[in-house]
Design a protein around this motif. Structure first.
Motif, short mmCIF file in Angstrom:
data_model
loop_
_atom_site.label_atom_id
_atom_site.label_comp_id
_atom_site.label_asym_id
_atom_site.label_seq_id
_atom_site.Cartn_x
_atom_site.Cartn_y
_atom_site.Cartn_z
N GLY A 7 49.91 -39.97 101.47
CA GLY A 7 49.75 -39.23 100.21
C GLY A 7 48.48 -38.40 100.21
N GLY A 10 48.02 -35.25 98.08
CA GLY A 10 48.17 -35.38 96.63
C GLY A 10 46.84 -35.29 95.91
N LEU A 33 54.71 -33.73 101.32
CA LEU A 33 54.48 -32.56 100.45
C LEU A 33 55.50 -32.47 99.32
N GLY A 36 52.53 -33.26 96.64
CA GLY A 36 51.24 -32.78 97.13
C GLY A 36 51.37 -31.39 97.72
N LEU A 55 55.23 -35.67 106.94
CA LEU A 55 56.12 -36.76 107.35
C LEU A 55 56.40 -37.65 106.14
N ALA A 78 50.69 -42.75 99.07
CA ALA A 78 51.97 -42.04 98.90
C ALA A 78 52.90 -42.90 98.05
N LEU A 96 61.18 -45.40 97.82
CA LEU A 96 59.88 -44.82 98.17
C LEU A 96 58.78 -45.87 98.16
N SER A 120 47.39 -49.51 93.49
CA SER A 120 48.32 -50.10 92.52
C SER A 120 48.02 -49.52 91.15
N TYR A 145 58.82 -49.02 88.31
CA TYR A 145 57.57 -48.59 88.97
C TYR A 145 56.60 -49.77 89.07
N LEU A 172 44.40 -48.85 89.71
CA LEU A 172 43.79 -47.66 89.12
C LEU A 172 44.22 -47.55 87.66
N SER A 173 43.25 -47.29 86.79
CA SER A 173 43.64 -47.02 85.39
C SER A 173 44.07 -45.55 85.33
N1 LIG Z 1 46.98 -40.74 88.94
C1 LIG Z 1 46.85 -41.90 88.33
O1 LIG Z 1 46.37 -41.99 87.20
C2 LIG Z 1 47.27 -43.18 89.04
C3 LIG Z 1 47.17 -44.39 88.34
C4 LIG Z 1 47.55 -45.56 88.98
C5 LIG Z 1 48.02 -45.54 90.29
N2 LIG Z 1 48.13 -44.34 90.93
C6 LIG Z 1 48.63 -44.35 92.31
O2 LIG Z 1 47.79 -43.57 93.13
C7 LIG Z 1 48.55 -42.96 94.17
C8 LIG Z 1 48.29 -41.46 94.22
O3 LIG Z 1 48.68 -40.88 92.99
P1 LIG Z 1 48.39 -39.36 92.60
O4 LIG Z 1 48.11 -39.34 91.14
O5 LIG Z 1 47.40 -38.79 93.53
O6 LIG Z 1 49.83 -38.71 92.79
P2 LIG Z 1 50.32 -37.47 93.68
O7 LIG Z 1 51.77 -37.26 93.34
O8 LIG Z 1 49.40 -36.31 93.51
O9 LIG Z 1 50.17 -38.03 95.15
C9 LIG Z 1 51.19 -38.71 95.83
C10 LIG Z 1 51.33 -38.07 97.19
O10 LIG Z 1 52.29 -38.78 97.95
C11 LIG Z 1 53.15 -37.86 98.59
N3 LIG Z 1 54.42 -38.55 98.83
C12 LIG Z 1 55.32 -38.97 97.92
N4 LIG Z 1 56.35 -39.56 98.53
C13 LIG Z 1 56.10 -39.52 99.86
C14 LIG Z 1 56.80 -39.99 101.01
N5 LIG Z 1 57.99 -40.60 100.91
N6 LIG Z 1 56.24 -39.78 102.23
C15 LIG Z 1 55.05 -39.14 102.35
N7 LIG Z 1 54.34 -38.70 101.28
C16 LIG Z 1 54.87 -38.88 100.06
C17 LIG Z 1 53.26 -36.67 97.65
O11 LIG Z 1 53.64 -35.47 98.27
C18 LIG Z 1 51.83 -36.62 97.11
O12 LIG Z 1 51.02 -35.78 97.91
C19 LIG Z 1 50.01 -43.33 93.90
O13 LIG Z 1 50.32 -44.45 94.70
C20 LIG Z 1 50.01 -43.72 92.44
O14 LIG Z 1 51.04 -44.64 92.13
C21 LIG Z 1 47.78 -43.16 90.34
#
Ligand SMILES: NC(=O)c1ccc[n+]([C@@H]2O[C@H](COP(=O)([O-])OP(=O)(O)OC[C@H]3O[C@@H](n4cnc5c(N)ncnc54)[C@H](O)[C@@H]3O)[C@@H](O)[C@H]2O)c1
Length: 312
Positions: A7, A10, A33, A36, A55, A78, A96, A120, A145, A172-173
């Protein structure tokens, strides 16, 4: 050291990639992507210590990649990140987030990885009985989720028992900051910022008293970096501030930073939304030497600044 970030293109992942590169590490980003973008990695791409592999984490090629590159640490970010999408399509979410995590851990095993860090979510706590929620609160997954994230946490413990791969789970909050997408329902700060800068209407669901615990992406990234060492092995830590901010106040703060009128519309509360949430980050102070350093108004100013300069 060599770090593989799933990821990595992202929101959080790309900020983590930049921080790791700035510390001199070799970084391998794996991303399909789907949400992301390469644009998030435009700075990283200038470094000869960086590589991006487009990938899917479920592709067996990931195991080949890890076997070849032998990353010392894997940061697994990811995921399918939307609670609502997980309710609409639990099978897709499980493919996923459950199959994907099993694939990443298998790659970690084949690549002789020392430690896996897992992103998480507070969703695993469900409807907690006390706020701020301690990191040893009982799990209460109320969405697919949340169930898939909890399953990921369980898999980490299983692979540690099987193969001795260390791990730390970082809960993560509500993360916010530069590169967060305003599309979808994940980031209310990105959505308000986008609306207030473009002059499109913003909506507060409910009466505006709902609270969340907002943590700046730079602080979250710092938590990952600290957890990549020897500290926090086999543990779960909350990365949040413990501070609750209401939706209405959040809107005012962003309107102020954007220099826009503070006049949101109001709509009925959304089904399943929690009235309040904040997590207790104190164990991470001792366990990881981590603390959130960026206060909300500074973080919001940076976020608005970034959103203003972003090409639309
Ligand atoms: N943003 C928040 O507030 C938050 C809170 C709690 C947990 N999280 C966790 O943090 C992580 C990152 O979140 P984010 O906010 O940066 O989201 P985001 O969507 O920007 O990042 C996720 C990335 O994973 C990639 N991805 C998705 N499925 C994929 C796959 N099958 N193979 C390869 N790449 C894949 C996407 O292209 C993206 O770049 C996640 O696991 C999310 O559950 C985020």
């Amino acid at each position: 050291m060599r770090v593989l970030v799933t990821g990595g293109a992202g929101f959080i992942g790309s900020n983590l990639v930049d921080r790791l590169l700035s510390e001199g590490h070799e970084v391998v980003a794996v991303d399909d992507l789907s949400t992301g973008s390469r644009e998030n990695l435009s700075e990283a791409a200038k470094s000869d210590r960086f590589q991006l592999h487009e990938l899917d984490i479920r592709d067996p090629a990931l195991i080949g990649l890890a076997t070849e590159l032998r990353p010392e640490v894997i940061c697994h970010l990811a995921a399918q990140i939307s609670v609502r999408k997980s309710v609409a399509d639990p099978v897709h979410d499980a493919r996923l987030n459950v199959e994907g995590t099993a694939s990443v851990l298998t790659a970690a095993h084949q690549g002789n990885t020392r430690k896996v860090l897992f992103a998480s979510s507070v969703a695993v706590y469900g409807r907690p009985s006390a706020i701020p929620v301690p990191d040893d609160a009982p799990a209460d997954p109320r969405s697919p989720y949340a169930a898939s994230k909890l399953s990921g946490e369980t898999y980490l413990a299983t692979f540690r028992a099987l193969y001795g791969i260390e791990y730390t789970t970082l809960v993560l909050s509500n993360v916010y900051g530069p590169r967060q997408s305003p599309d979808g329902e994940a980031g209310v700060i990105a959505i308000f910022t986008d609306g207030l800068l473009s002059g499109t209407p913003t909506v507060v669901y409910g009466d505006g008293t709902q609270t969340r615990d907002y943590v700046y992406v730079e602080d979250v990234v710092d938590g990952f970096v600290r957890a990549s060492g020897q500290g926090g092995n086999g543990r779960r830590f909350n990365l949040g501030t413990g501070i609750q901010t209401t939706d209405r106040r959040l809107h005012s703060l962003i309107a102020d930073a954007a220099g826009s009128p503070d006049k949101p519309g109001f709509a009925p509360p959304r089904l399943g939304d929690l009235p309040a949430m904040a997590v207790d980050p104190v164990p991470a102070f001792d366990g990881l030497g981590w603390q959130p350093r960026v206060d909300l108004s500074t973080g919001l100013k940076n976020t608005v600044e970034w959103a203003r300069s972003r090409p639309r």
